[in-house]
Design an enzyme around this catalytic site. Structure first.
Site, PDB file in Angstrom:
ATOM      1  N   ARG A  34      33.189 -25.827  68.218  1.00 24.20           N
ATOM      2  CA  ARG A  34      33.787 -25.245  69.431  1.00 24.20           C
ATOM      3  C   ARG A  34      33.518 -26.101  70.665  1.00 24.20           C
ATOM      4  O   ARG A  34      34.357 -26.160  71.570  1.00 24.20           O
ATOM      5  CB  ARG A  34      33.265 -23.832  69.637  1.00 24.20           C
ATOM      6  CG  ARG A  34      33.895 -22.896  68.637  1.00 24.20           C
ATOM      7  CD  ARG A  34      33.400 -21.495  68.792  1.00 24.20           C
ATOM      8  NE  ARG A  34      34.266 -20.586  68.058  1.00 24.20           N
ATOM      9  CZ  ARG A  34      33.933 -19.343  67.736  1.00 24.20           C
ATOM     10  NH1 ARG A  34      32.762 -18.870  68.078  1.00 24.20           N
ATOM     11  NH2 ARG A  34      34.785 -18.583  67.090  1.00 24.20           N
ATOM     12  N   LYS A 196      37.561  -6.582  54.363  1.00 25.50           N
ATOM     13  CA  LYS A 196      38.164  -5.279  54.620  1.00 25.50           C
ATOM     14  C   LYS A 196      39.670  -5.307  54.807  1.00 25.50           C
ATOM     15  O   LYS A 196      40.193  -6.086  55.599  1.00 25.50           O
ATOM     16  CB  LYS A 196      37.554  -4.698  55.889  1.00 25.50           C
ATOM     17  CG  LYS A 196      36.108  -4.323  55.746  1.00 25.50           C
ATOM     18  CD  LYS A 196      35.723  -3.573  56.980  1.00 25.50           C
ATOM     19  CE  LYS A 196      34.276  -3.213  57.030  1.00 25.50           C
ATOM     20  NZ  LYS A 196      33.909  -2.894  58.408  1.00 25.50           N
ATOM     21  N   GLY A 349      36.328 -17.380  61.090  1.00 21.62           N
ATOM     22  CA  GLY A 349      35.068 -18.098  60.918  1.00 21.62           C
ATOM     23  C   GLY A 349      34.790 -18.523  59.491  1.00 21.62           C
ATOM     24  O   GLY A 349      34.413 -19.670  59.241  1.00 21.62           O
ATOM     25  N   GLY A 372      39.503 -13.312  65.358  1.00 21.11           N
ATOM     26  CA  GLY A 372      40.145 -12.077  65.825  1.00 21.11           C
ATOM     27  C   GLY A 372      41.390 -12.374  66.650  1.00 21.11           C
ATOM     28  O   GLY A 372      42.417 -11.701  66.509  1.00 21.11           O
TER      29      GLY A 372
HETATM   30  P1  AMP Z   1      35.940 -10.709  56.817  1.00 22.82           P
HETATM   31  O1  AMP Z   1      34.911 -10.708  57.902  1.00 22.82           O
HETATM   32  O2  AMP Z   1      36.645  -9.407  56.646  1.00 22.82           O
HETATM   33  O3  AMP Z   1      36.889 -11.874  56.907  1.00 22.82           O
HETATM   34  O4  AMP Z   1      35.134 -10.878  55.459  1.00 22.82           O
HETATM   35  C1  AMP Z   1      34.392 -12.007  55.162  1.00 22.82           C
HETATM   36  C2  AMP Z   1      33.334 -11.636  54.158  1.00 22.82           C
HETATM   37  O5  AMP Z   1      33.942 -11.042  53.040  1.00 22.82           O
HETATM   38  C3  AMP Z   1      32.560 -12.812  53.649  1.00 22.82           C
HETATM   39  O6  AMP Z   1      31.239 -12.715  54.099  1.00 22.82           O
HETATM   40  C4  AMP Z   1      32.648 -12.687  52.135  1.00 22.82           C
HETATM   41  O7  AMP Z   1      31.420 -12.893  51.492  1.00 22.82           O
HETATM   42  C5  AMP Z   1      33.102 -11.277  51.954  1.00 22.82           C
HETATM   43  N1  AMP Z   1      33.822 -11.088  50.681  1.00 22.82           N
HETATM   44  C6  AMP Z   1      34.884 -11.773  50.238  1.00 22.82           C
HETATM   45  N2  AMP Z   1      35.237 -11.362  49.020  1.00 22.82           N
HETATM   46  C7  AMP Z   1      34.377 -10.387  48.664  1.00 22.82           C
HETATM   47  C8  AMP Z   1      34.217  -9.579  47.513  1.00 22.82           C
HETATM   48  N3  AMP Z   1      35.049  -9.697  46.478  1.00 22.82           N
HETATM   49  N4  AMP Z   1      33.211  -8.665  47.498  1.00 22.82           N
HETATM   50  C9  AMP Z   1      32.381  -8.551  48.547  1.00 22.82           C
HETATM   51  N5  AMP Z   1      32.482  -9.284  49.667  1.00 22.82           N
HETATM   52  C10 AMP Z   1      33.470 -10.202  49.729  1.00 22.82           C
END
Ligand code: AMP
Length: 391
Positions: A34, A196, A349, A372
């Site tokens: 950044r 999520k 990120g 975001g």
């Molecule tokens: P986000 O902040 O929603 O983009 O999610 C990123 C996080 O999702 C990362 O830290 C990943 O380790 C986690 N992640 C990705 N796939 C999975 C999975 N199948 N089960 C649990 N966590 C996950």
């Protein structure tokens, strides 16, 4: 939106909102992407005879100044990256900040202390915005990662300055995303992953009408699969989003693709027992990455695309046994760029960390500094920090 070239900069103090929200460990910057991303704007201002007065937030201090969130180490690092001297001010606004700026030598770059040390920052307090504005003759926004927030330094300040413009980083971010979303060369493929579904429902809805293919990975895939009535074992499922995921899946028709196979583990750990399963996930096992057949299928779709946007990892890429899916997407994007001259844009990120780790940041068209902000831009939301530049 005005550009730097629309402003008269010579001899002017130019207040610049940058995004220096870097990861720090024991006062050491572990990733300076950044800071480097802001250099073109800083250099352009210096070349035009302006004095950059930089401000940024860092981390989430709870109430007032907290030493571990000081921008001082960032100032010290910036000093090694620009030829001009860098002056760090312990104040952010007010008389002390003004005195610090006045004392800075000609041609110096000034960095003010963390904007989030001030209570009014996140509340977008107009009085604080006015105090910030008083420090410069012009305002430049170059913090794409923060333009989705209406804070004093990202939005409020712009209302109190007549001469304002987007910096070159912000302009570049907006230009690439607009090109991809509004006039994509086809096939246009989006890849969404991460933990999520709930964070990404708006984006999925907005993208369904625009893309040719939407590839889903990460834990969010399991909420979709649960909605379709598949067994997901112990995988992360957002139970309260299962019906909504099903509705989205129905609406998307054959544009939305879910993983066919999975790397499953008996626990959430780097040294867990793993196996590859196709289709149903057995009880007591959890899906932590897309499987090899899905990897190949997704890579193939991406490599044949002309426009690709990616946000969110395909698995728990922080643990080596579950990083292959994310790596395969990063590699396929690089291939699409090299072989098809595809426009490839990566943001968020985790995806950016993965592309950096794979050494492929230079091999894609654009690595966004916003997570975001990129998602909200893709959703078609108005971003307050951008709108304020036009007001
Ligand atoms: P986000 O902040 O929603 O983009 O999610 C990123 C996080 O999702 C990362 O830290 C990943 O380790 C986690 N992640 C990705 N796939 C999975 C999975 N199948 N089960 C649990 N966590 C996950």
């Amino acid at each position: 939106m005005k550009s730097l070239s629309d402003l008269s900069l010579s001899g002017k103090r130019v207040l610049v909102r940058v995004d220096f929200n870097v990861p720090l460990e024991d006062g050491r910057i572990t990733d300076d992407t950044r800071v480097r991303a802001a250099l073109p704007t800083i250099q352009a201002l210096l070349d035009a005879g302006g004095q950059p007065i930089l401000m940024s937030h860092l981390g989430r201090p709870k109430s007032g100044p907290e030493p571990q969130f000081s921008l001082r180490p960032v100032a010290e690092h910036l000093d090694t990256l620009v030829e001009a001297p860098v002056v760090f001010c312990e104040a952010t606004v007010g008389e002390a900040a003004q005195a610090c700026i006045d004392e800075a030598p000609d041609g110096a770059v000034v960095l003010l202390e963390n904007t989030r040390f001030l209570e009014g920052e996140t509340k977008n307090d107009p009085d604080l915005a006015r105090q910030m504005a008083a420090l410069g003759d012009a305002f430049v926004s170059d913090a794409f990662g923060s333009v989705h927030r209406a804070h004093a330094s990202t939005e409020g300040v712009a209302h109190h300055v007549a001469d304002k413009a987007a910096g070159s980083l912000l302009e570049r971010e907006v230009a690439f995303l607009t090109r991809a979303l509004d006039e994509p060369e086809r096939p246009f493929v989006a890849i969404l992953g991460g933990a999520k579904v709930s964070d990404k429902i708006g984006v999925i809805e907005a993208l369904i009408d625009k893309v040719d293919q939407l590839l889903i990975g990460g834990a969010m895939a399991y909420t979709f699969l649960a909605g379709l009535g598949h067994k997901t074992g112990n995988s992360l499922v957002e139970e309260d989003r299962v019906d909504e995921a099903y509705r989205l899946y129905e609406r998307a028709g054959d544009k939305l693709t879910l993983p066919l196979d999975h790397i499953v583990a008996d626990r959430f750990a780097e040294d867990a027992e793993t196996q590859i399963v196709t289709g149903e996930i057995p009880d007591d096992w959890m899906g932590l990455d897309i499987g090899p057949a899905t990897r190949e299928q997704y890579a193939n779709v991406i490599e044949n695309a002309a426009t690709v946007i990616w946000n969110g990892p395909m698995g728990v890429f922080e643990m080596d046994p579950f990083a292959e899916g994310t790596r395969a997407v990063a590699q396929a994007m690089a291939t699409a760029s090299a072989d098809n001259e595809a426009l490839t844009v990566v943001g968020g990120g985790d995806s950016v960390a993965a592309i950096n780790e794979a050494g492929l940041a230079e091999a894609v068209t654009h690595v966004s500094t916003g997570g975001g902000a990129m998602l909200e831009f893709m959703e078609g939301q108005t971003l307050p920090g951008l709108t304020a530049l036009d007001a």
